[in-house]
Write an enzyme that holds these catalytic residues in place. Structure first.
Site, mmCIF file in Angstrom:
data_model
loop_
_atom_site.group_PDB
_atom_site.id
_atom_site.type_symbol
_atom_site.label_atom_id
_atom_site.label_comp_id
_atom_site.label_asym_id
_atom_site.label_seq_id
_atom_site.Cartn_x
_atom_site.Cartn_y
_atom_site.Cartn_z
ATOM 1 N N HIS A 72 2.748 -18.853 7.130
ATOM 2 C CA HIS A 72 1.369 -18.974 7.608
ATOM 3 C C HIS A 72 0.679 -20.147 6.924
ATOM 4 C CE1 HIS A 72 0.595 -14.673 9.309
ATOM 5 N NE2 HIS A 72 1.750 -15.166 9.706
ATOM 6 N N PRO A 293 -6.846 -6.035 -4.013
ATOM 7 C CA PRO A 293 -5.868 -6.710 -3.152
ATOM 8 C C PRO A 293 -6.421 -7.822 -2.260
ATOM 9 C CG PRO A 293 -6.304 -4.484 -2.360
ATOM 10 C CD PRO A 293 -7.022 -4.623 -3.665
ATOM 11 N N LYS A 297 -2.978 -11.186 -4.545
ATOM 12 C CA LYS A 297 -2.435 -11.790 -5.767
ATOM 13 C C LYS A 297 -1.553 -10.852 -6.602
ATOM 14 C CE LYS A 297 -4.077 -15.892 -5.533
ATOM 15 N NZ LYS A 297 -3.349 -16.124 -4.290
HETATM 16 P P1 RFL Z 1 4.963 -1.402 -9.657
HETATM 17 O O1 RFL Z 1 5.297 -1.852 -8.293
HETATM 18 O O2 RFL Z 1 3.883 -0.378 -9.802
HETATM 19 O O3 RFL Z 1 6.300 -0.867 -10.312
HETATM 20 C C1 RFL Z 1 6.310 -0.174 -11.537
HETATM 21 C C2 RFL Z 1 7.500 0.744 -11.548
HETATM 22 O O4 RFL Z 1 7.554 1.428 -12.809
HETATM 23 C C3 RFL Z 1 7.880 2.787 -12.585
HETATM 24 N N1 RFL Z 1 7.395 3.573 -13.725
HETATM 25 C C4 RFL Z 1 8.196 4.099 -14.676
HETATM 26 N N2 RFL Z 1 9.514 4.056 -14.841
HETATM 27 C C5 RFL Z 1 10.020 4.708 -15.909
HETATM 28 N N3 RFL Z 1 9.263 5.398 -16.804
HETATM 29 C C6 RFL Z 1 7.931 5.455 -16.664
HETATM 30 N N4 RFL Z 1 7.188 6.129 -17.541
HETATM 31 C C7 RFL Z 1 7.335 4.798 -15.572
HETATM 32 N N5 RFL Z 1 6.077 4.640 -15.130
HETATM 33 C C8 RFL Z 1 6.123 3.901 -14.018
HETATM 34 C C9 RFL Z 1 7.195 3.117 -11.281
HETATM 35 O O5 RFL Z 1 7.760 4.247 -10.641
HETATM 36 C C10 RFL Z 1 7.392 1.843 -10.499
HETATM 37 O O6 RFL Z 1 8.575 1.858 -9.724
HETATM 38 O O7 RFL Z 1 4.556 -2.632 -10.602
HETATM 39 P P2 RFL Z 1 5.123 -4.144 -10.627
HETATM 40 O O8 RFL Z 1 6.624 -4.175 -10.545
HETATM 41 O O9 RFL Z 1 4.440 -4.791 -11.754
HETATM 42 O O10 RFL Z 1 4.637 -4.774 -9.253
HETATM 43 C C11 RFL Z 1 3.297 -5.025 -9.010
HETATM 44 C C12 RFL Z 1 2.983 -4.816 -7.529
HETATM 45 O O11 RFL Z 1 3.561 -3.608 -7.077
HETATM 46 C C13 RFL Z 1 1.478 -4.781 -7.316
HETATM 47 O O12 RFL Z 1 0.830 -5.824 -8.033
HETATM 48 C C14 RFL Z 1 1.038 -4.926 -5.893
HETATM 49 O O13 RFL Z 1 1.715 -4.138 -5.000
HETATM 50 C C15 RFL Z 1 -0.464 -4.594 -5.889
HETATM 51 N N6 RFL Z 1 -0.898 -4.049 -4.639
HETATM 52 C C16 RFL Z 1 -1.132 -4.925 -3.653
HETATM 53 N N7 RFL Z 1 -1.003 -6.258 -3.894
HETATM 54 C C17 RFL Z 1 -1.226 -7.145 -2.918
HETATM 55 O O14 RFL Z 1 -1.092 -8.344 -3.158
HETATM 56 N N8 RFL Z 1 -1.559 -6.688 -1.660
HETATM 57 C C18 RFL Z 1 -1.701 -5.336 -1.364
HETATM 58 O O15 RFL Z 1 -1.980 -4.963 -0.250
HETATM 59 C C19 RFL Z 1 -1.483 -4.404 -2.372
HETATM 60 N N9 RFL Z 1 -1.599 -3.070 -2.150
HETATM 61 C C20 RFL Z 1 -1.041 -2.649 -4.451
HETATM 62 C C21 RFL Z 1 -1.379 -2.177 -3.175
HETATM 63 C C22 RFL Z 1 -0.842 -1.728 -5.497
HETATM 64 C C23 RFL Z 1 -1.004 -0.347 -5.321
HETATM 65 N N10 RFL Z 1 -0.837 0.524 -6.472
HETATM 66 C C24 RFL Z 1 -0.326 0.000 -7.705
HETATM 67 C C25 RFL Z 1 -1.228 1.846 -6.569
HETATM 68 C C26 RFL Z 1 -1.496 -0.809 -2.950
HETATM 69 C C27 RFL Z 1 -1.306 0.128 -4.008
HETATM 70 C C28 RFL Z 1 -1.447 1.588 -3.671
HETATM 71 C C1 PHB Z 2 -0.929 -6.814 3.302
HETATM 72 O O1 PHB Z 2 -0.661 -5.677 2.870
HETATM 73 O O2 PHB Z 2 -0.360 -7.292 4.294
HETATM 74 C C2 PHB Z 2 -1.995 -7.600 2.640
HETATM 75 C C3 PHB Z 2 -2.774 -7.010 1.667
HETATM 76 C C4 PHB Z 2 -3.780 -7.745 1.055
HETATM 77 C C5 PHB Z 2 -3.986 -9.061 1.436
HETATM 78 C C6 PHB Z 2 -3.201 -9.652 2.389
HETATM 79 C C7 PHB Z 2 -2.195 -8.923 2.999
HETATM 80 O O3 PHB Z 2 -4.995 -9.770 0.864
#
Ligand code: RFL
Ligand code: PHB
Length: 394
Positions: A72, A293, A297
């Site tokens: 994109h 979100p 980032k």
């Molecule tokens: P993760 O993906 O949370 O992975 C951490 C892993 O550690 C495990 N864990 C343990 N394992 C062993 N012992 C323990 N005591 C543990 N405690 C936890 C967990 O089960 C998990 O598998 O962190 P990581 O790898 O740093 O990755 C970061 C990303 O996942 C995160 O920044 C993004 O997904 C944030 N985020 C979003 N970012 C976006 O850019 N766009 C989004 O739309 C978006 N939606 C989200 C999100 C994060 C969410 N969280 C954290 C609740 C939506 C949600 C619901």
């Molecule tokens: C997505 O989940 O596709 C997503 C979430 C947050 C953004 C952009 C895309 O800012």
């Protein structure tokens, strides 16, 4: 068991770190509390910056991303009922983002790990970190009712916001900065074609909305909802009806609705921990920081943390130098605060804050009007959205 680096968490940061270390010949074991299927079932981010794309290539897992990911070069901002395109590609001298879901990134990393015969211990219960203030850290955990211990040189806390690593850091050595927003995002995933070829970020008097996508046949939509809303209150019909009310007439007419295949509410938070290093334990990804979100980032920051951390650990083993691990926290935090600022600003600009009154909405509209009419304003949004270069400001 003995390993060089014990990685806690098999989310994107833990898996990518494992892969980058493996490429450099460094041994690591990953401990994950959940099952692999559970990790893959979490629907989260969808937009990759160029630096993240480059890192996934460097880790040798970029092949499917390049085949299936959607490039994109811009996105739309909708306010006062009209859409305006931010031409990221033109404004940044040719940079783009890639739409490729976190689930797919995770799957590719898991497959590479399996193919290389590397150890990931899923369903590891009661993981605890010990002695990271010494040169001989240990990790203990339970699996199938048995107690186990791993001795290592370093512990990488890649265990997300609710993980055990940050919680185990000495309270007097850690500072936390936090802002909790008074709303959440209700997200729906559906096997319907996206309403538009690029993303649409919506500022409407009824609240923020986002039209995103995973592929040409799979859409991801979000609505700003109050923190008291429960997923069960939102039928699919109610979601689509509300989304339509926040869109412009053209998008409303074009929107294809269908059954949701995932629906969840995520709270919005800005959060940073300082420092990110405690002796021989490091925090990376959501374990150290959370962004709302809106700026897409979270996943990208997790990837760049891991880039800095893997470089530091590789330098330790290959050059017998501690310079990288000594500067890890400071280098990482610079990038993190820049992304925190952008995510906070974009969130403040696009969401409905009833407590700011009618003037709040007017000021948002004036700022949006400035951005779309000023090349400098638009470029500032574009260069942050595509991601600042790794060496920015150095
Ligand atoms: P993760 O993906 O949370 O992975 C951490 C892993 O550690 C495990 N864990 C343990 N394992 C062993 N012992 C323990 N005591 C543990 N405690 C936890 C967990 O089960 C998990 O598998 O962190 P990581 O790898 O740093 O990755 C970061 C990303 O996942 C995160 O920044 C993004 O997904 C944030 N985020 C979003 N970012 C976006 O850019 N766009 C989004 O739309 C978006 N939606 C989200 C999100 C994060 C969410 N969280 C954290 C609740 C939506 C949600 C619901
Ligand atoms: C997505 O989940 O596709 C997503 C979430 C947050 C953004 C952009 C895309 O800012």
């Amino acid at each position: 068991m003995r390993t060089q680096v014990a990685i806690i968490g098999a989310g994107p940061s833990g898996l990518l770190l494992g892969q980058l270390l493996h490429k450099a010949g460094i041994d690591a074991v990953i401990l994950e509390r959940q099952t692999g299927d559970y990790v893959l079932g979490r629907i989260r981010a969808g937009v990759l910056e160029q630096v993240t794309i480059d890192l996934l290539d460097e880790a040798g897992v970029g092949q499917r991303m390049h085949q299936e990911g959607l490039v994109h070069g811009g996105f739309d901002m909708l306010f006062k009922g009209e859409r305006h395109r931010i031409d990221m590609n033109k404004l940044t001298g040719g940079k783009n983002v890639m739409v490729y879901g976190q689930t797919e990134v995770t799957r590719d990393l898991m497959q590479a790990r399996t193919a290389a015969g590397l150890t990931t211990i899923y369903e590891a219960a009661n993981v605890a970190v010990h002695d990271f203030d010494s040169a001989k850290p240990r990790v203990t955990y339970e699996k199938d009712g048995q107690q186990h211990e791993i001795t290592c040189d370093f512990i990488a806390g890649c265990d997300g916001f609710h993980g055990v690593c940050r919680a185990s850091a000495p309270r007097n050595a850690i500072k936390e900065f936090e802002k909790v927003y008074p709303f959440g995002w209700l997200g729906v995933l559906s096997d319907t074609p996206p309403v538009h070829e690029e993303l649409i970020y919506v500022n409407s008097p009824r609240g923020f909305a986002l039209c995103s996508q995973r592929s040409e046949t799979r859409s991801r939509y979000y609505l700003q909802v109050t923190l008291t809303d429960k997923v069960e209150q939102w039928s699919d019909q109610a979601f689509w009806d509300e989304l339509k009310l926040r869109l412009d007439p053209e998008a409303r007419a074009k929107l294809v609705t269908g059954p949701s295949i995932e629906k969840s509410i995520a709270p919005l938070r800005s959060f940073v921990t300082e420092p990110l290093r405690f002796g021989r334990m490091f925090l990376a990804g959501d374990a150290g920081h959370i962004v709302p979100p809106t700026g897409a980032k979270g996943l990208n920051l997790a990837a760049t943390d891991v880039k800095y951390l893997s470089n530091a650990i590789i330098e330790f083993y290959q050059d017998k130098s501690e310079a990288g691990i000594d500067s890890y926290s400071e280098r990482c935090l610079k990038r993190i605060w820049r992304a925190e600022r952008f995510s906070w600003w974009f969130t403040s600009l696009m969401h409905n804050f009833p407590e700011n009154g009618a003037i709040g909405q007017k000021l948002q509209e004036a700022e949006l009007d400035y951005i779309i009419h000023s090349e400098a304003g638009a470029r500032s949004v574009a260069e942050n959205y595509v991601g600042l270069p790794l060496d920015f400001g150095q």
